[in-house]
Design a protein around this motif. Structure first.
Motif, PDB file in Angstrom:
ATOM      1  N   LEU A 261       0.294   9.758   1.832  1.00  0.00           N
ATOM      2  CA  LEU A 261      -0.554   9.020   3.022  1.00  0.00           C
ATOM      3  C   LEU A 261       0.263   8.531   4.088  1.00  0.00           C
ATOM      4  O   LEU A 261       1.328   7.978   3.731  1.00  0.00           O
ATOM      5  CB  LEU A 261      -1.514   7.937   2.376  1.00  0.00           C
ATOM      6  CG  LEU A 261      -2.115   7.078   3.439  1.00  0.00           C
ATOM      7  CD1 LEU A 261      -3.183   7.676   4.362  1.00  0.00           C
ATOM      8  CD2 LEU A 261      -2.897   5.860   2.785  1.00  0.00           C
TER       9      LEU A 261
ATOM     10  N   LEU B  81      -6.710   4.461  -3.160  1.00  0.00           N
ATOM     11  CA  LEU B  81      -6.477   2.938  -2.745  1.00  0.00           C
ATOM     12  C   LEU B  81      -7.694   2.099  -3.059  1.00  0.00           C
ATOM     13  O   LEU B  81      -7.566   0.917  -3.024  1.00  0.00           O
ATOM     14  CB  LEU B  81      -5.827   2.581  -1.453  1.00  0.00           C
ATOM     15  CG  LEU B  81      -4.416   3.164  -1.323  1.00  0.00           C
ATOM     16  CD1 LEU B  81      -3.728   3.103   0.097  1.00  0.00           C
ATOM     17  CD2 LEU B  81      -3.444   2.715  -2.376  1.00  0.00           C
TER      18      LEU B  81
ATOM     19  N   ARG C  98      -2.002  12.891  -6.956  1.00  0.00           N
ATOM     20  CA  ARG C  98      -2.162  12.009  -5.739  1.00  0.00           C
ATOM     21  C   ARG C  98      -1.771  12.250  -4.336  1.00  0.00           C
ATOM     22  O   ARG C  98      -0.604  12.939  -4.156  1.00  0.00           O
ATOM     23  CB  ARG C  98      -0.998  10.761  -6.396  1.00  0.00           C
ATOM     24  CG  ARG C  98      -1.250   9.510  -5.428  1.00  0.00           C
ATOM     25  CD  ARG C  98      -0.264   8.483  -5.583  1.00  0.00           C
ATOM     26  NE  ARG C  98       0.995   9.056  -6.128  1.00  0.00           N
ATOM     27  CZ  ARG C  98       1.540   8.831  -7.525  1.00  0.00           C
ATOM     28  NH1 ARG C  98       0.838   8.056  -8.414  1.00  0.00           N
ATOM     29  NH2 ARG C  98       2.516   9.057  -7.833  1.00  0.00           N
TER      30      ARG C  98
ATOM     31  N   ARG D 129       0.881  -1.131   0.098  1.00  0.00           N
ATOM     32  CA  ARG D 129       0.072  -0.077   0.122  1.00  0.00           C
ATOM     33  C   ARG D 129       0.831   1.204   0.008  1.00  0.00           C
ATOM     34  O   ARG D 129       0.628   2.178  -0.572  1.00  0.00           O
ATOM     35  CB  ARG D 129      -0.892   0.072   1.201  1.00  0.00           C
ATOM     36  CG  ARG D 129      -2.084  -0.939   1.090  1.00  0.00           C
ATOM     37  CD  ARG D 129      -2.794  -1.063   2.237  1.00  0.00           C
ATOM     38  NE  ARG D 129      -3.579   0.069   2.687  1.00  0.00           N
ATOM     39  CZ  ARG D 129      -3.829   0.780   3.762  1.00  0.00           C
ATOM     40  NH1 ARG D 129      -3.729  -0.172   4.850  1.00  0.00           N
ATOM     41  NH2 ARG D 129      -4.662   1.683   4.074  1.00  0.00           N
TER      42      ARG D 129
ATOM     43  N   ALA E 221      -7.018   8.440  -0.807  1.00  0.00           N
ATOM     44  CA  ALA E 221      -5.928   8.213  -1.334  1.00  0.00           C
ATOM     45  C   ALA E 221      -6.054   7.524  -2.806  1.00  0.00           C
ATOM     46  O   ALA E 221      -4.872   7.394  -3.399  1.00  0.00           O
ATOM     47  CB  ALA E 221      -5.186   7.133  -0.335  1.00  0.00           C
TER      48      ALA E 221
ATOM     49  N   VAL F 114       1.023   4.319  -2.763  1.00  0.00           N
ATOM     50  CA  VAL F 114       0.671   5.808  -2.312  1.00  0.00           C
ATOM     51  C   VAL F 114       1.931   6.556  -2.759  1.00  0.00           C
ATOM     52  O   VAL F 114       1.623   7.753  -3.389  1.00  0.00           O
ATOM     53  CB  VAL F 114       0.711   6.009  -0.816  1.00  0.00           C
ATOM     54  CG1 VAL F 114       0.894   7.135  -0.227  1.00  0.00           C
ATOM     55  CG2 VAL F 114      -0.436   5.286  -0.212  1.00  0.00           C
TER      56      VAL F 114
ATOM     57  N   ASN G 229      -8.696   6.063   2.507  1.00  0.00           N
ATOM     58  CA  ASN G 229      -8.172   5.027   1.716  1.00  0.00           C
ATOM     59  C   ASN G 229      -9.066   5.455   0.114  1.00  0.00           C
ATOM     60  O   ASN G 229      -8.199   5.299  -0.934  1.00  0.00           O
ATOM     61  CB  ASN G 229      -8.775   3.579   1.732  1.00  0.00           C
ATOM     62  CG  ASN G 229      -7.519   2.944   2.678  1.00  0.00           C
ATOM     63  OD1 ASN G 229      -6.573   3.356   2.694  1.00  0.00           O
ATOM     64  ND2 ASN G 229      -7.934   1.688   3.208  1.00  0.00           N
TER      65      ASN G 229
ATOM     66  N   PHE H  93       0.497   6.270   7.366  1.00  0.00           N
ATOM     67  CA  PHE H  93      -0.203   5.254   8.353  1.00  0.00           C
ATOM     68  C   PHE H  93       0.173   5.332   9.816  1.00  0.00           C
ATOM     69  O   PHE H  93       1.029   5.873  10.149  1.00  0.00           O
ATOM     70  CB  PHE H  93       0.336   3.955   7.615  1.00  0.00           C
ATOM     71  CG  PHE H  93       0.059   3.675   6.263  1.00  0.00           C
ATOM     72  CD1 PHE H  93      -1.247   3.096   5.666  1.00  0.00           C
ATOM     73  CD2 PHE H  93       0.945   3.931   5.319  1.00  0.00           C
ATOM     74  CE1 PHE H  93      -1.240   3.046   4.471  1.00  0.00           C
ATOM     75  CE2 PHE H  93       1.037   3.610   4.193  1.00  0.00           C
ATOM     76  CZ  PHE H  93      -0.258   3.344   3.545  1.00  0.00           C
TER      77      PHE H  93
END
Lengths: 318, 254
Positions: free
Chosen positions: B79, B62, B76, A212, B60, A216, B57, B81
């Motif tokens: 992000l 995703l 884009r 992920r 983003a 990104v 998400n 986490f």
């Protein structure tokens, strides 16, 4: 809560104005002035407290811990062997002494052929391994990432891994005759599934969070494969390569042992077979020893350092 | 608002319009509309099951919404986490350089830019450090630097400090406020910590749970720099907590 403004600030100042710290007992930043200096000092303190120093074991101690035990084990085995020989458990032509094996190898050495024999096998093994790498890597990637491919050939690939590659020798001889092609075919059939399966296992163990994170930052498609997927799968991949080499080497010996012909030159397998046909047990044992030494040598000199490096960089090594 | 707001609300960093998301039969988000202005700091606050992470998400890219539209004019979004998500096979600096590379920056410019970003999060000299050699707080700062390396106008943060100890979290709040003010990036920050939301944001959006809907919004008029212990922060937090508890209570009634 005490708020102390140390310096007057302009209206548009963007930095936090309060200079006090969260933990009042935290050391002030030494010689670090300017706005936010206290926060920087606090942060530096936290970083210092939280960081563990990693030390590498000094070389003499590492040698003592890592090299001494196997050395002792080898000496013990040689001693047992010598004792068995001295007790005449078997006739000399069946159970020669370590020294007789050494002499047989020395004789080959003085004939000046032994290096050529070892090189013949090692170069074949290396070339076969490299070709297996080139085939196995994309194959592993396809199986790991494309679901229909995985469903179709995944089980076959794992099945092939448990098939002894010596079983392919008769088939390969029928297909390719007594040529190099036969030998390489057997080596590939042994090594490719190992390498591909290793990569599949490596990809399966990737932390989904890393995939992920890769998406990104824009690492998608082939760039994602190159910069995220492959490096993330590297530990499993290296384990697969290691096994792939072991399978290459084994398959090669099987092939050389069975497919013998003057055009194929003399490799270690052929040397072994020569020893058998002359009932020359010291030569047979010497050849086995050489095969073993090459296997261990490649493992220690090539794969072990690569694997240690990969694991150490990721903090996975004790 | 305070003088720390650098960018006037000229454009939008994100436009979330009537977004719904369902996973199978389960409705996770229902008709969410939030505009994040350029340079604005918005926190999304909610209990478990409010779909805050799902929403991030979606923004983003995703995942795709079931209904509604999401516009991110600045390209884009970056992000961050809860876990640092740094690549363990690269050094701290190389992690940042990879993001720069993906952004299309020339190779020669990358080391200097990575160094600048490390300095921005006060990790000068950590370029060659391995990820496992860094503390939790340092890792999150490298992750912040990597996110900033994308040079996006919108930074999404998914409970990035939840796994840190209280002292470190407090310091990182201060860091984030400083970095936000310096860079002028818009931030959409997800948390379940009311005080954290009030401490950081210009605007707090409270989501109800199952499905996630916008329950209420607050403009936070407390001037930065704030502290999590400030009376103003505590006062607004009490008000928001009451509302949040009310939302949670509704789920126990049937």
């Amino acid at each position: 809560m005490a708020s102390t403004e140390t310096q007057p600030k302009s209206e548009g100042d963007l930095t936090p104005r309060r200079e006090d710290t969260v933990a009042s007992g935290a050391p002030a930043a030494p010689a670090r002035g300017g706005p936010g200096g206290d926060l920087a000092g606090l942060e530096a303190g936290l970083d210092a407290l939280d960081t563990r120093a990693t030390t590498r074991t000094p070389l003499p101690r590492m040698l003592r811990q890592k090299a001494l035990p196997p050395l002792i084990a080898v000496v013990l085995v040689l001693a047992l062997w010598q004792a068995a020989f001295a007790l005449h458990l078997k006739p000399d032509y069946q159970l020669p002494s370590p020294l007789m094996v050494w002499d047989a190898l020395a004789e080959e050495w003085y004939k000046g052929t032994i290096l050529g024999v070892v090189w013949q096998s090692v170069s074949r093994g290396a070339l076969g391994f490299v070709v297996a790498l080139v085939i196995g890597t994309p194959l592993g990637l396809l199986v790991a990432r494309v679901r229909p491919v995985r469903a179709a050939i995944g089980p076959i690939l794992s099945g092939l891994q448990s098939l002894p590659s010596v079983a392919w020798v008769p088939a390969a001889i029928i297909w390719f005759g007594l040529t190099d092609a036969t030998i390489y075919a057997v080596v590939l059939l042994g090594a490719v599934p190992s390498i591909a399966n290793g990569l599949v296992a490596g990809v399966d163990r990737i932390d989904p969070l890393h995939l992920r994170a890769g998406k990104v930052i824009g690492a998608t498609g082939l760039r994602g494969v190159r910069h995220v997927l492959l490096p993330a799968a590297l530990p499993g991949y290296v384990a697969g390569l290691k096994q792939g080499w072991a399978f290459s080497w084994r398959s090669l010996m099987a092939a050389e042992l069975i497919a013998t012909s003057p055009e194929l030159g003399v490799g270690l397998g052929r040397l072994l077979d020569t020893g058998r046909s002359y009932q020359d047990m010291p030569l047979v044992l010497g050849a086995i020893l050489l095969i073993l030494l090459v296997g261990i040598g490649i493992e220690l000199l090539v794969f072990a350092p690569v694997e240690r490096r990969v694991l150490r960089h990721r903090g996975l090594l004790r | 608002m305070t003088a720390t707001v650098t960018t006037a609300k000229t454009g939008a960093a994100a436009r979330i319009a009537h977004v719904s998301k369902a996973f199978g039969a389960q409705q996770v988000l229902d008709d969410i509309s939030i505009d994040v202005a350029d340079g604005e700091f918005v926190t999304l606050l909610g209990a478990s099951g409010c779909g805050k992470s799902t929403l991030l998400n979606l923004v983003a890219g995703l995942d795709a919404p079931t209904a509604g539209t999401i516009e991110v004019p600045g390209g884009r979004p970056a992000l961050m986490f809860q876990e640092h998500a740094l690549f363990p096979w690269l050094t701290a600096g190389r992690n940042i350089e990879l993001a720069l590379r993906m952004r299309g920056m020339a190779k020669a410019d990358r080391p200097a830019e990575a160094e600048r970003l490390l300095e921005l999060v006060r990790l000068k000299g950590a370029h060659r450090k391995r990820v496992h050699e860094l503390s939790g707080g340092m890792r999150q700062r490298v992750a912040l630097a990597r996110a900033l390396a994308q040079d996006s106008r919108l930074l999404l943060m998914d409970e990035p400090f939840a796994a840190l100890d209280a002292i470190t979290r407090d310091v990182l709040h201060e860091e984030l406020t400083r970095v936000w003010a310096q860079t002028g990036v818009a931030v959409l920050f997800v948390t379940h910590n009311v005080r954290e939301a009030v401490r950081l944001a210009q605007r707090v959006v409270l989501l109800s749970s199952r499905p996630g809907r916008i329950a209420r919004e607050w403009e936070v008029g407390i001037p930065q720099p704030r502290r999590i212990e400030d009376a103003d922060v505590a006062g607004l937090s009490v008000e928001i907590t009451e509302q949040l508890r009310g939302e949670i209570r509704r789920h126990g009634q049937h």
